[in-house]
Structure formats: C-alpha cells, structure tokens
Scaffold this active site. Structure first.
Site, PDB file in Angstrom:
ATOM      1  N   LYS A 175       0.849  -1.195   0.000  1.00  0.00           N
ATOM      2  CA  LYS A 175       0.000   0.000   0.000  1.00  0.00           C
ATOM      3  C   LYS A 175       0.885   1.245   0.000  1.00  0.00           C
ATOM      4  CE  LYS A 175      -1.748   2.991   2.753  1.00  0.00           C
ATOM      5  NZ  LYS A 175      -1.818   4.148   1.846  1.00  0.00           N
ATOM      6  N   GLU A 250      10.511   1.676   9.973  1.00  0.00           N
ATOM      7  CA  GLU A 250      11.467   2.746   9.638  1.00  0.00           C
ATOM      8  C   GLU A 250      10.715   4.038   9.849  1.00  0.00           C
ATOM      9  OE1 GLU A 250      14.463   2.083   8.963  1.00  0.00           O
ATOM     10  OE2 GLU A 250      14.585   0.179   7.899  1.00  0.00           O
ATOM     11  N   CYS A 284      13.419  11.516   5.928  1.00  0.00           N
ATOM     12  CA  CYS A 284      13.497  11.008   7.302  1.00  0.00           C
ATOM     13  C   CYS A 284      14.849  11.306   7.921  1.00  0.00           C
ATOM     14  CB  CYS A 284      13.209   9.521   7.313  1.00  0.00           C
ATOM     15  SG  CYS A 284      14.212   8.600   6.167  1.00  0.00           S
ATOM     16  N   GLU A 385       9.982  16.346  14.953  1.00  0.00           N
ATOM     17  CA  GLU A 385      10.259  16.269  13.516  1.00  0.00           C
ATOM     18  C   GLU A 385       9.350  17.229  12.755  1.00  0.00           C
ATOM     19  OE1 GLU A 385       9.046  12.733  11.310  1.00  0.00           O
ATOM     20  OE2 GLU A 385      11.003  12.721  10.338  1.00  0.00           O
TER      21      GLU A 385
HETATM   22  P1  NDP Z   1       2.538   8.505   7.650  1.00  0.00           P
HETATM   23  O1  NDP Z   1       2.973   7.781   8.849  1.00  0.00           O
HETATM   24  O2  NDP Z   1       1.414   9.461   7.749  1.00  0.00           O
HETATM   25  O3  NDP Z   1       2.136   7.514   6.476  1.00  0.00           O
HETATM   26  C1  NDP Z   1       2.950   6.443   6.081  1.00  0.00           C
HETATM   27  C2  NDP Z   1       2.090   5.389   5.444  1.00  0.00           C
HETATM   28  O4  NDP Z   1       1.216   4.857   6.433  1.00  0.00           O
HETATM   29  C3  NDP Z   1       1.190   5.914   4.331  1.00  0.00           C
HETATM   30  O5  NDP Z   1       1.080   4.931   3.317  1.00  0.00           O
HETATM   31  C4  NDP Z   1      -0.128   6.093   5.034  1.00  0.00           C
HETATM   32  O6  NDP Z   1      -1.225   6.064   4.181  1.00  0.00           O
HETATM   33  C5  NDP Z   1      -0.119   4.885   5.941  1.00  0.00           C
HETATM   34  N1  NDP Z   1      -1.056   4.957   7.051  1.00  0.00           N
HETATM   35  C6  NDP Z   1      -1.695   6.032   7.558  1.00  0.00           C
HETATM   36  N2  NDP Z   1      -2.495   5.652   8.593  1.00  0.00           N
HETATM   37  C7  NDP Z   1      -2.352   4.319   8.731  1.00  0.00           C
HETATM   38  C8  NDP Z   1      -2.901   3.346   9.617  1.00  0.00           C
HETATM   39  N3  NDP Z   1      -3.752   3.693  10.573  1.00  0.00           N
HETATM   40  N4  NDP Z   1      -2.521   2.069   9.472  1.00  0.00           N
HETATM   41  C9  NDP Z   1      -1.635   1.706   8.525  1.00  0.00           C
HETATM   42  N5  NDP Z   1      -1.091   2.575   7.641  1.00  0.00           N
HETATM   43  C10 NDP Z   1      -1.440   3.876   7.751  1.00  0.00           C
HETATM   44  O7  NDP Z   1       3.850   9.188   7.093  1.00  0.00           O
HETATM   45  P2  NDP Z   1       3.951  10.159   5.870  1.00  0.00           P
HETATM   46  O8  NDP Z   1       3.419   9.528   4.644  1.00  0.00           O
HETATM   47  O9  NDP Z   1       3.401  11.470   6.303  1.00  0.00           O
HETATM   48  O10 NDP Z   1       5.547  10.227   5.701  1.00  0.00           O
HETATM   49  C11 NDP Z   1       6.314  11.020   6.492  1.00  0.00           C
HETATM   50  C12 NDP Z   1       6.939  10.232   7.625  1.00  0.00           C
HETATM   51  O11 NDP Z   1       7.674   9.115   7.146  1.00  0.00           O
HETATM   52  C13 NDP Z   1       7.949  11.065   8.370  1.00  0.00           C
HETATM   53  O12 NDP Z   1       7.759  10.973   9.746  1.00  0.00           O
HETATM   54  C14 NDP Z   1       9.290  10.461   7.979  1.00  0.00           C
HETATM   55  O13 NDP Z   1      10.293  10.646   8.905  1.00  0.00           O
HETATM   56  C15 NDP Z   1       8.937   9.054   7.767  1.00  0.00           C
HETATM   57  N6  NDP Z   1       9.915   8.418   6.879  1.00  0.00           N
HETATM   58  C16 NDP Z   1      10.804   7.530   7.416  1.00  0.00           C
HETATM   59  C17 NDP Z   1      11.770   6.955   6.640  1.00  0.00           C
HETATM   60  C18 NDP Z   1      12.710   5.952   7.216  1.00  0.00           C
HETATM   61  O14 NDP Z   1      13.241   5.145   6.471  1.00  0.00           O
HETATM   62  N7  NDP Z   1      12.966   5.931   8.504  1.00  0.00           N
HETATM   63  C19 NDP Z   1      11.883   7.265   5.220  1.00  0.00           C
HETATM   64  C20 NDP Z   1      10.890   8.185   4.761  1.00  0.00           C
HETATM   65  C21 NDP Z   1       9.933   8.734   5.580  1.00  0.00           C
HETATM   66  P3  NDP Z   1      -1.861   7.466   3.693  1.00  0.00           P
HETATM   67  O15 NDP Z   1      -0.795   8.147   2.902  1.00  0.00           O
HETATM   68  O16 NDP Z   1      -3.004   7.050   2.884  1.00  0.00           O
HETATM   69  O17 NDP Z   1      -2.245   8.222   4.929  1.00  0.00           O
END
Ligand code: NDP
Length: 492
Positions: A175, A250, A284, A385
C-alpha cells in the site's frame, strides 16, 4: 487525467465499490490522476491472492536461483524506465526531478543485489550433542508481507522491502501513500513484464486510515514492513501485535549534524545545507539540528545563510530548481505551525520564516528555506520532527556537550559529524545513538549498507546482507538416525 487501476491477483482492478480519489500535483495544485480508493474488501482480495500465490507451484516451485533471476530482470526493467518513473514521482510528490532520477537510476541495484543473494541463503548443520541424532536448519519465507510506504521516496522505499521479501520467497501486498500511488501502479506493470507470477506482488491504493488496519491486521498477513511517521508506526505495531506478527519499522528522525571548529569549513556548510534543504527537508534523515561549536558559530551561521539564500525555488520538473514545494497541504500547514512555534519559543529566525511567495513558485505550496539560530535543546523545534526546510542551529562547547545534545532526542535515525580529527571521528561514531553515522558527508546510502533507526526511529534494517533476515524464519529439523526409538517410560 490519468486513470489508474490496482494490481490484485495479476488483474488490473478498480475498487470493488468503484470509488476513486485524486492525486494532486504539488506544484500546480491540480489533480492529475484518479486512483482506486480501496476498502477492506479489496485488501482482503489482495491478501488472499498473495496467499494463494505463496502456496502456488508457480512461485513455490521456483528454486532460489530462478527467483533471483526474476528480480534481476525486474531491476533491468526499472533501469530501462527509470526516467519515466522518476517523472511520475515528481508529479506526485513534488520532489526535484534530478533527485528522483538519481533515485530511480540507482534503484535497480536493490533488485540485482537481493536477486543475487536469493540463492546464497543457506541453512546450517548443527553439531548436535545427542547420539544418533542429525539436526539441521532451513531458512524459510514467512508468507504474505504487507508493505506500507510514505510519500517522500515512494518507489525506493517500496523496493527496499520488495527486493529482500521476494528474494526470500515471500509474496507481497503493497500500500503506497495516498499522495503517491501512481508510480507504484506503473511499477506494477514491470512486475508483470518481468514474469513474476500473478498474485506474488499486489498493489492496493487508498487511505491509510481506511485500509491500513485491515491490511496489517489481516489474518493471512505474516509480516509487516512499514516506513512512515512514528505515530502511525506505533498504531501499526499495536495492530500487528494482536496477531503476533513480526514488524520492521522505519520511522522519523531529528538528526543532528555536528560541526566542530576543526572541520573543513566549506565542506561542512555544504553538508549541512544539503542535510536540511535537499528534498525540501522532507526526508526522514534530514539533518534538522545543526550543532555548531562555539568558536565558529557566528561565522558558520553567516556563511550558511549566505549559501542557503542562493537556492533556486520553482518547478520541480525543471532541472535547474534546487528547492521544490511541500508535498501535501497538511504537511505545509505543519511546517508553518512549527515555524510559528519556534518564533514563540524565542528562537532567532535568521533566514526565511514563512511561506514562499516568489513568482517562480506558481501555485505550489512553498516554504522559504528557514533557519533558526540560538535554539536550545529543549525547544520543540529542537525535539520534534518538522519534515520541512527548517533548520534549528544549536551552539555547543565540546565533544561531551555535542554528544549529550545529539543523543537528547527520542529519535535515533542518523547523525552527521564534521571534523578532521580521526580520534574524534571514532569517538563520535561510537557514542552517537543513531542507526547511521555520516562523517564528513551526509545523506549517502547504498543497497550494500544497513539502514534503520535507533530508539523511536524504529527497528529492523533495510539494505545490506542481513536485511533479508527480516523476511525469513529459521526452522530446526531433527532426524533420529539411530534406527531405535527409546522407551518413553525409561529416562535416558
Ligand atoms: P505517515 O505515517 O502518515 O504515512 C505512512 C504510510 O502509512 C502511508 O502509506 C499512510 O497512508 C499509511 N497509514 C496512515 N495511517 C495508517 C494506519 N492507521 N494504518 C496503517 N497505515 C497507515 O507518514 P507520511 O506519509 O506522512 O511520511 C512522512 C513520515 O515518514 C515522516 O515521519 C518520515 O520521517 C517518515 N519516513 C521515514 C523513513 C525511514 O526510512 N525511517 C523514510 C521516509 C519517511 P496514507 O498516505 O493514505 O495516509
């Protein structure tokens, strides 16, 4: 408008309900693609298709060398289409075309590396301590892997999970973020072209809050691989815990980029700029805290601000652009909120500090590259963050104070150190609490080297030799070769 379908069980499908949502180009502010809005029912179809594929001779019947060759082929196809995929990503997430091209051109290496690794996973023969007994281990796949990825590096973060998962013999339901589904779906066509059997890789699109739990909690999902924010990660972890499922997380970061007075000054300035303004800070590993040693503090600030001012903002599809828009409306508001918080907390704003209204920014959601000086470690701008182009600069006296400030964070994803002193390099590498330490460099990664977090930045590692272990389970097999089963009522 581009119309997309999901990939489920080898078929391109709409959501069962027929519902869709629009993908917005962050630079133009306009919808450019329509994507299926999956519900729990669609997720169930995808997971069942993955489970059927997992049990099927078409996948299980392949030996590891054959699986590896499929991944290598997939890597070659990604290489062929890298620039086209990069353009889709830029349209979806607004990141610079230069960066997305570089990512996509490098991405085949994950498929080649884990494809090559597939047939080098070996069990062990244990020198067992029981006479007549033979004991060995098998390395087996887990089953259906559910992968959830964020919007900032959509395909690359998917590839980091997909390549080891398939190399290990699992099947996959992915997803992508609701903001960046298009490139994942386009990538699905390469899965087919590579000859990966139907159902081995399934891609469902939709809102995380609507389908995330249905996916993570599905009884046939054996393992969850998640990249995203720590609050969502915690929710995913809780749902997975109910099903006793292994998880890799991650998550976010508040990485410190530490500049010592003995550092190569110009290199350090460039390194700190790229640490925070590359990808508009939406990464991130953003080096969002610059810790600068007092003797060079003011000089560094001055040079840093002068250099940051030269950044060209504008259309991310233009190769001359250096800072692009914020990807999503909620993220834009969040970044501006944090700028307001930092001002209220008394941090000194020495660059930017608000929305960018330059003519070259068009209708995009742009924030001026922003620098706060004289930040204290307890301020929210130094602890939370932001995920945007906002740097908090904190002065420090000596190594001990730098270590204390850098480690005084709930996160531990990465840290940068700028110094010419080799003893200091080794000391800092050992004492900083982060999954990646960059010394006299920043933001470099490779398929060969493990990536992941300490503390609230998550656990589990992606990339590198051991990453495949996250997708395997070890089975112990006992054979009594003595030909004589002992009397169970007689203790031996
Ligand atoms: P989110 O945590 O909002 O979303 C990540 C994914 O989780 C999306 O596909 C999102 O779907 C999905 N999601 C949202 N709600 C749920 C749920 N209840 N259950 C399961 N999945 C869910 O992060 P962002 O997309 O806003 O990305 C930014 C974040 O990602 C930052 O905090 C960043 O630091 C982190 N990040 C970490 C990395 C790493 O390797 N450590 C690399 C890149 C980013 P939807 O988009 O539809 O809401």
């Amino acid at each position: 408008m581009r119309d997309c379908r999901m990939l489920i069980g080898g078929e391109w499908r709409e959501a069962a309900s027929g519902a869709t949502f629009e993908s917005i180009n962050p630079f133009t502010g306009k919808a450019w693609a329509r994507v299926p809005r999956a519900a729990a029912e669609d997720v169930d179809h995808a997971v069942r298709a993955a489970r059927v594929a997992f049990m099927s001779p078409a996948w299980r019947g392949l030996n590891a060398t054959q699986r590896g060759k499929l991944l290598t082929k997939l890597g070659d196809l990604v290489a062929r289409d890298a620039d086209a995929l990069a353009e889709l990503e830029t349209r979806d997430n607004g990141k610079l075309i230069n960066e997305m091209r570089a990512q996509l051109r490098y991405m085949p290496e994950w498929f080649r590396y884990f494809g090559g690794l597939a047939d080098k996973i070996e069990g062990r023969v244990i020198p067992i301590d029981r006479p007549g007994m033979f004991n060995y281990t098998l390395e087996e796949p887990l089953g259906v892997v559910a992968a959830i990825t964020p919007w900032n590096s959509p395909l690359m973060l998917g590839a980091w999970k997909l390549a080891p998962a398939l190399a290990a013999g699992n099947t996959f339901v992915w997803k992508p973020s609701e903001y960046t589904s298009v490139s994942a779906l386009e990538f699905g066509k390469l899965i087919e072209e590579a000859g990966i059997p139907p159902g081995v890789v399934n891609i469902v699109t939709g809102y995380g809050h609507e389908i995330g739990e249905a996916l993570v909690g599905h009884e046939l999902v054996a393992k969850v691989a998640f990249t995203g924010g720590d609050a969502t990660g915690a929710a995913v972890y809780q749902t997975a815990a109910r099903g006793i499922k292994p998880v890799t997380l991650e998550l976010g970061g508040k990485s410190a980029n530490i500049v010592f007075a003995d550092a190569d000054f110009d290199n350090a300035v460039k390194g700190v700029v790229s640490g925070i303004f590359a990808a508009t800070g939406q990464t991130c590993v953003a080096g969002s805290r610059a810790l600068v040693q007092r003797p060079i503090y003011e000089k560094f600030l001055e040079a840093f601000v002068a250099f940051a001012k030269t950044a060209r903002m504008g259309d991310p599809l233009d190769t001359a652009t250096q800072v692009g828009p914020i990807t999503t409306e909620p993220q834009y508001r969040k970044v501006l909120d944090y700028i307001g918080i930092a001002k209220q907390e008394g941090a000194r704003c020495v660059l930017g500090g608000g929305p960018a209204k330059r003519s070259e920014c068009g209708a995009g959601l742009f924030v001026e590259p922003t620098v706060f000086a004289d930040v204290t470690p307890s301020m929210r701008i130094a602890q939370e963050e932001v995920f945007g182009p906002v740097l908090a600069v904190i002065p420090f006296e000596d190594e001990e104070e730098a270590i204390r400030i850098a480690n005084g964070s709930i996160y531990g994803l990465a840290a940068g150190v700028w110094t010419k002193d080799i003893a200091r390099c080794l000391k800092m590498a050992g004492r900083l609490e982060a999954g990646t330490i960059w010394i006299n460099t920043y933001r470099v990664s490779s398929y060969l080297s493990p990536f992941g977090g300490y503390k609230r930045s998550g656990f589990g590692r992606e990339s590198g030799l051991l990453a495949i272990r996250e997708y395997l389970q070890e089975k112990s097999v006992w054979i009594d070769a003595s030909g004589e089963t002992p009397n169970p009522f007689v203790t031996r």
